[in-house]
Design a protein around this motif. Structure first.
Motif: not given
Length: 198
Positions: A103-105, A159-174, A184-192
């Motif tokens: 389910q990683l993006r 830093e606090e605020g909005v961040h963008h991450l991208d890769g050339d293969a799916p990766f995990s982001l917490i 606090y903690g949450y997964p950065g996203g997933l495909n579902l």
């Protein structure tokens, strides 16, 4: 929020959080099918292989990052410990549901809140693949191999605020953060994605 059982998986990257000066981490594997065999890459032989049934769970306490592979879909949860269990004396318990590998993006947009002493990202990627944070490739020296050595993880303070991450293969982001007696903690996203969906 828990994932629907149709989105549980058979492979997970259990990359631990930034250790706050030194801490253990708690993990829980939950089964949905009787007789599910689970294997990990942990050094402790007690946790290398075990069997769980539907609705049962198995707890792991470790300082390591590791991989989880199961014969049937399972859910993996990560528990951050309280500040009293860290050398830095910061943070509080938090529960993070870990997305399965399927389910990683390869692209995420996240936000880190204000008012915390520190905000962190744990990134787990295919070894040698490219991941960029806010348009800048993350240096290879920041990553450490773990598990089967096919994957590597890094901790990045942001830093606090909005961040963008991208890769050339799916990766995990917490995504997570700490202050005195709070976290606090949450997964950065997933495909579902689900094979059962039409």
């Amino acid at each position: 929020q828990l994932l629907p059982v149709t989105n549980w998986g058979t492979h997970y990257l259990a990359a631990r959080s930034e250790p706050r000066g030194g801490s253990i981490e708690h993990w829980r594997v939950v089964g949905q099918t009787d007789g599910t065999t689970v294997e990990t890459t942990l050094a402790n032989p007690e946790h290398r292989q075990f069997t769980i049934n539907r609705g049962e769970f198995y707890d792991i306490v470790t300082e390591e990052s590791f991989e989880v592979t199961a014969s049937e879909p399972v859910m993996l949860a990560q528990y951050l410990v309280s500040q009293g269990n860290t050398r830095a004396n910061v943070g509080d318990p938090a529960l993070i549901v870990v997305p399965p590998s399927n389910q990683l993006r390869d692209r995420y947009q996240i936000i880190t809140p204000s008012g915390y002493s520190s905000n962190w990202l744990t990134i787990a990627r295919v070894a040698g693949s490219r991941v960029a944070l806010d348009g800048v490739d993350i240096d290879a020296f920041r990553f450490t191999a773990f598990g089967s050595n096919q994957y590597e993880y890094a901790w990045l303070e942001v830093e606090e605020g909005v961040h963008h991450l991208d890769g050339d293969a799916p990766f995990s982001l917490i995504v997570y953060g700490y202050s005195a007696a709070v976290s606090y903690g949450y997964p950065g996203g997933l495909n579902l994605r689900s094979d059962e969906m039409p």
